[in-house]
Structures are given as C-alpha cells and as structure tokens.
Design a protein around this motif. Structure first.
Motif, PDB file in Angstrom:
ATOM      1  N   ARG A  96      -7.595 -11.298  -7.516  1.00 56.82           N
ATOM      2  CA  ARG A  96      -8.174 -10.888  -6.243  1.00 56.82           C
ATOM      3  C   ARG A  96      -7.142 -11.138  -5.146  1.00 56.82           C
ATOM      4  O   ARG A  96      -6.329 -12.043  -5.248  1.00 56.82           O
ATOM      5  N   PRO A  97      -7.146 -10.342  -4.086  1.00 52.56           N
ATOM      6  CA  PRO A  97      -6.216 -10.595  -2.988  1.00 52.56           C
ATOM      7  C   PRO A  97      -6.423 -11.995  -2.400  1.00 52.56           C
ATOM      8  O   PRO A  97      -7.544 -12.468  -2.273  1.00 52.56           O
ATOM      9  N   HIS A  98      -5.330 -12.638  -2.049  1.00 47.32           N
ATOM     10  CA  HIS A  98      -5.360 -13.982  -1.472  1.00 47.32           C
ATOM     11  C   HIS A  98      -4.980 -13.882  -0.001  1.00 47.32           C
ATOM     12  O   HIS A  98      -3.871 -13.446   0.333  1.00 47.32           O
ATOM     13  N   ALA A 104       0.826  -1.216   0.000  1.00 45.35           N
ATOM     14  CA  ALA A 104       0.000   0.000   0.000  1.00 45.35           C
ATOM     15  C   ALA A 104       0.851   1.252   0.000  1.00 45.35           C
ATOM     16  O   ALA A 104       0.469   2.280  -0.577  1.00 45.35           O
ATOM     17  N   THR A 105       2.025   1.192   0.638  1.00 45.38           N
ATOM     18  CA  THR A 105       2.931   2.328   0.654  1.00 45.38           C
ATOM     19  C   THR A 105       3.366   2.707  -0.756  1.00 45.38           C
ATOM     20  O   THR A 105       3.579   3.887  -1.055  1.00 45.38           O
ATOM     21  N   SER A 106       3.492   1.713  -1.619  1.00 44.36           N
ATOM     22  CA  SER A 106       3.975   1.931  -2.984  1.00 44.36           C
ATOM     23  C   SER A 106       2.852   2.031  -4.000  1.00 44.36           C
ATOM     24  O   SER A 106       3.109   1.948  -5.207  1.00 44.36           O
ATOM     25  N   ALA A 107       1.618   2.219  -3.548  1.00 46.72           N
ATOM     26  CA  ALA A 107       0.473   2.139  -4.460  1.00 46.72           C
ATOM     27  C   ALA A 107       0.577   3.123  -5.624  1.00 46.72           C
ATOM     28  O   ALA A 107       0.251   2.784  -6.767  1.00 46.72           O
ATOM     29  N   THR A 108       1.020   4.343  -5.365  1.00 50.40           N
ATOM     30  CA  THR A 108       1.116   5.344  -6.436  1.00 50.40           C
ATOM     31  C   THR A 108       2.139   4.929  -7.481  1.00 50.40           C
ATOM     32  O   THR A 108       1.881   4.989  -8.694  1.00 50.40           O
ATOM     33  N   VAL A 109       3.320   4.490  -7.015  1.00 46.30           N
ATOM     34  CA  VAL A 109       4.348   4.030  -7.942  1.00 46.30           C
ATOM     35  C   VAL A 109       3.867   2.789  -8.694  1.00 46.30           C
ATOM     36  O   VAL A 109       4.053   2.677  -9.913  1.00 46.30           O
ATOM     37  N   LEU A 110       3.243   1.866  -7.988  1.00 45.09           N
ATOM     38  CA  LEU A 110       2.767   0.640  -8.627  1.00 45.09           C
ATOM     39  C   LEU A 110       1.743   0.936  -9.714  1.00 45.09           C
ATOM     40  O   LEU A 110       1.753   0.313 -10.781  1.00 45.09           O
ATOM     41  N   TRP A 141      -6.005  -1.219  -2.939  1.00 48.72           N
ATOM     42  CA  TRP A 141      -6.154  -2.274  -3.942  1.00 48.72           C
ATOM     43  C   TRP A 141      -7.266  -1.931  -4.931  1.00 48.72           C
ATOM     44  O   TRP A 141      -7.104  -2.131  -6.138  1.00 48.72           O
ATOM     45  N   ALA A 142      -8.382  -1.437  -4.442  1.00 47.26           N
ATOM     46  CA  ALA A 142      -9.491  -1.075  -5.331  1.00 47.26           C
ATOM     47  C   ALA A 142      -9.053  -0.014  -6.327  1.00 47.26           C
ATOM     48  O   ALA A 142      -9.408  -0.063  -7.514  1.00 47.26           O
ATOM     49  N   ASP A 143      -8.270   0.958  -5.856  1.00 52.22           N
ATOM     50  CA  ASP A 143      -7.781   2.003  -6.750  1.00 52.22           C
ATOM     51  C   ASP A 143      -6.806   1.433  -7.775  1.00 52.22           C
ATOM     52  O   ASP A 143      -6.839   1.797  -8.963  1.00 52.22           O
TER      53      ASP A 143
END
Length: 527
Positions: free
Chosen positions: A211-213, A148-154, A189-191
């Motif tokens: 989907r998340p496991h 989640a910390t890297s969500a923007t980069v990801l 994750w939704a974003d």
C-alpha cells in the motif's frame, strides 16, 4: 568501473556498470542496451545560490525526524523477496526526494547499487530493451520520481518481472516509487496494483499486499526548530550577513505556539523557505508568512538572477527572453538535448523576441542555469518554486496568450506538460477552478483526443472543492465523448473502456448532486 572514459567489454550477454564523473552518473549495460541512472546521493553539496539550499540533492541541512522512515526503508530493502516495490507519497516539500537520497546512500553503504532513474530515461530504455533481464549482477535500489508519469512503462515492466518476485537469488531488486498522491481506489496506483489476471504475469502480483506509504510532516516542534536553525545559518552564509537563530524553547511563547501548530506549512520545504526569510528578518516574523509568500520570495530571487545573466550577455530585455525559455522548459518538465534548440527557435519566432543571440547561444546559457545529464535541461526546482515561476512568467507574458504557450509545450512534450500542470494545480490552485494552472489544464483537455492522457488528467486533479469537482466531472464528460466515438468505430476494443468512463462519470455527477445525469450515465454504462 569508473573514470577513464568508456570501457570495452568482450563476449556476449554481459551486464556492465560504469560510473561517470564524480560518481554521480551510472550506466548499466544489459545485452547492449544502456540504462542511465543518477546517483544524487554522491553529488557535491556546493551552495552558491539560495535556491541551492532547497534542492534535496545538495543535502545541505541535517536530516531530522526521519530516522524511523529510514529504518523502515532499510527493513524493506533487506526483506526476503528477490524483487519488491514500495510507493512513498507526500505533498510538495514533504521531503520524499531527500529521504530517498538518504536511502540510496544507506543502500550503497550496505554494498548495493542505488540511484534514481528519470521517467524519460525509463521510457527510452523500455522501448529498446527487455527489462526482464535487468539487473542481475548486483543488488540494486532504483528510485523513480514522478511515478505516475511512468505508470504505463511500470505496468509492463512489473508484469514481466512479477513471476520472479520470490525467486531465490543472490542479488535483489528494490524499486522505490515517489509521487504526490496514490489512491488504492482509482488512478495510477489502483491501475498498477490491480490483479488483472489469474496468473503471476501481472503488475498486481508484484505489488500484492503493498500500500502507498504517506510521508507526513515533521511532528516534533524541536525537530522543526533544529531544521529552522540549521537552514538559517546556511542562508546567512549565502547572504553574507551575520547569522541569526530562532528563539530557544520557552523564550518566545507565541513563536513556540506557531512552531508547534498542526499546519501543512511545517513540512521541511516550508521551514527551509522560512529560514531564508528569517536569516534576514528573524524567525518570529518568518513563521507569520504563508507558504505562497515565501515561495514568491525565491521566485523573485530567480527572476533577478536571470535578469543579471541576461544583462551580462548583451540582452536588452531585462531577462524576459531567458525567463520565458526557462519557464517553457519547466512547463515541459525538462528538455532533452536534441529538443533545446528547436524549442528556443520556435518560441523566438512565435513571441517575436529580438535575435540578440542565436538559439544555440541561448541554449548554452540555459544549460548553465538548468543543468541536467547528457546535455539535457532540467526544470526549475524544487517543483513548488518552478511551478510558481512558470505561472508568474506566463500570466504576465506580453508576447503571447498563455494558453497558446501551454499548447505549444504540450505539442512538444505532452507527458511532461500535463504532469507539470497537474502538480501546479495541486500545489498552487488551493481549490480554485479559475487558477491559471487549472484553466491551462482544461485547455489541454479540450484539445486532446488521447484517452490515456485524459484519464491521467482526470485522475490527477485534486477534488478538494466543489469547483474542482465540477471541473473534474467536465473532463470526465470529455473522456466519455472521446471513448464513445472510438467505440462507434471499434466496439470490440473500446466498449469496455467506454463503460468504465461512463461509470466514473456517473459517480462524479452523483457526488455533485446531479442525480438524473448520473443515472443516465450509469444506464449507458450498463447498456
């Protein structure tokens, strides 16, 4: 290439992999830019302190009850797609990192490159290089913890490589994301998974159908018994005491019932913490204790260790200064090499610590205690131990108000500080809005004017009690105010985010039974 120092490569457009130091650090060079990876599965498993037993990279205990999970990851790794992403979730101590380490080892046995990348390193590389060109020279598995910390980069990276998802290519790329929580309906994750365009140039296309496991607790009581026995033996060796063993099946019915109970505490970290206590006092007594008590035991060990370190180096404060600095580093989720001395100097000045040692000398002591690659400092791990240690130090800190310490850390490292507080709120607060981690997080939210940061706080908070739902609604109200002000200055850019913020606020208020306030927020969102 390995050993012997940096290698020289001539020509242009080269993709180079270098392995440094005992095969535990990989540098991949793409067009002149370097991405530093950590091969945790090849680190030496040396055990010196009790906390070492709990670190997943030491691989101290035998892996139990995860054969099916490993097989599933291997099948995903070997799938037909050129590029694929998987998200593995689980509570603190569920064993996500250990499973990912074992998956890296299996991938390397199959001829792949496999390693972890830290969020700060991924952000640095993303700012200096075009990720679309990496990697191309070898099938590679990348593990990203705290995803989640890297969500923007990801999101940027995934959007760039998404069109190549199904390319026919000799080499494959697999990206394994690890996080405590991932919700398909809202949050990071939704974003990330949203199909926000009609083309293949979006992150959602790469994640389509994924989907998340969730990685659950160890279910079989005999697997729990085996892990407990293994860890008890290792703990006894570290403590230099005669080994004990848990009662065999059927020998103690009360113990068997406790061991088979459907409790969250039967996750691997709990069992290993219980084993440390059981090595001294016996397994039946250990399983009566709650997770918080067992965590406090290791925190006490670490505080005593830092006191001994301080005394040995001429400090006269019984370790208070070293403990404070270690807690600050943990709060920031680690510290880059160039930030260590400024952090120490700032905290020394603010807290009035006596200048027994210069900041660089203190930095050297912390580097031995919290080592990380490239001269950086790691946070105190496992996370649960570090979070409890941090709260223990700041709540009882005589030198300053705890919230001021937190705000200083936030000024130095906003992303790391917020993420640590979110994890601590999830792991330690137990639904209490008055827990220090929750209060400190609220103080950061009040001081923040950053829309993205506020959204991360709101999305990351647990909402398992009425008190925390009210707290989340208050933060969402702050978000709406921040975006409302931005929309007044720049309607074209911020009207859509304002509508989203108000809609979410309406949902949160409705959940609290505040119907009129919820209706007002919904009407403003429509307007």
């Amino acid at each position: 290439m390995s050993g012997g120092g940096p290698q020289t490569v001539t020509g242009s457009g080269n993709n180079v992999a270098q392995v440094h130091g005992d095969n535990n650090h990989v540098t991949i060079t793409v067009g002149g830019a370097e991405l530093h990876l950590r091969k945790l599965h090849t680190r030496p498993g040396t055990l010196e302190y009790l906390r070492d037993l709990l670190l997943p990279e030491t691989r101290a205990t035998r892996l139990v009850a995860r054969a099916g999970d490993l097989a599933d990851l291997a099948a995903w790794r070997d799938g037909r797609r050129h590029i694929a992403v998987r998200c593995l979730t689980g509570r603190a101590g569920a064993g996500k990192t250990r499973l990912a380490i074992e998956a890296c080892a299996a991938a390397e046995d199959a001829g792949w490159e496999a390693a972890f990348v830290q969020s700060a390193e991924l952000a640095r590389f993303h700012a200096t290089s075009n990720l679309v060109h990496w990697p191309v020279s070898r099938s590679t598995l990348i593990v990203i913890d705290y995803a989640a910390t890297s969500a923007t980069v990801l999101k940027d990276w995934f959007a760039t490589i998404a069109p190549r998802r199904d390319d026919a290519h000799e080499h494959k790329l697999r990206i394994l994301l690890l996080e405590r929580h991932a919700d398909a309906g809202h949050g990071w994750w939704a974003d990330l998974a949203a199909l926000d365009s009609f083309s293949r140039d979006c992150a959602g296309y790469l994640l389509e159908g994924e989907r998340p496991h969730d990685l659950g607790s160890i279910v079989d009581p005999e697997d729990r018994r085996a892990l407990l026995a293994n860890a008890m033996t290792l703990a006894a060796q570290l403590l230099e005491i005669p080994p004990r063993a848990p009662p065999s099946a059927g020998a103690n019915t009360a113990f068997d019932a406790k061991l088979a109970g459907p409790h969250i505490e039967n996750e691997p970290l709990y069992l290993m913490l219980a084993a440390i206590h059981a090595a001294r006092h016996g397994a039946p007594e250990a399983l009566v204790l709650g997770l918080d008590v067992l965590v406090d035991g290791i925190v006490a060990e670490e505080r005593a260790r830092l006191t001994r370190l301080a005394n040995a180096h001429g400090f006269t404060d019984q370790g208070a200064q070293l403990r404070h600095m270690a807690a600050c580093v943990t709060l920031q989720n680690g510290c880059a090499a160039d930030g260590i001395v400024p952090l120490i100097a700032d905290e020394m000045a603010r807290c009035g610590f006596p200048p027994v040692k210069r900041p660089r000398e203190i930095a050297a002591l912390l580097a031995d205690y919290l080592p990380a690659p490239n001269g950086a400092l790691d946070s105190l791990r496992p996370d649960l131990i570090g979070e409890a240690f941090m709260v223990r130090e700041f709540v009882g800190d005589p030198c300053d108000a705890a919230q001021a310490i937190v705000l200083r850390a936030h000024a130095r490292a906003p992303i790391g500080t917020v993420d640590t507080l979110i994890r601590a709120a999830r792991d330690l607060a137990h639904g209490s809005a008055s827990h220090p981690a929750v209060l400190w997080l609220g103080g950061v939210a009040e001081a923040s004017g950053d829309f993205g940061e506020l959204m991360r706080i709101a999305d990351g908070l647990p909402e398992n009690t009425l008190a925390l739902r009210e707290f989340a609604a208050a933060i969402q109200g702050t978000i709406a105010q921040v975006v409302r002000r931005a929309a007044e200055a720049d309607p074209e850019t911020f009207e859509a985010p304002l509508a989203r913020a108000l809609s979410i606020l309406g949902v949160r208020l409705s959940d609290l039974g505040r119907r009129e306030d919820a209706l007002a927020a919904a009407r403003e969102a429509v307007d």
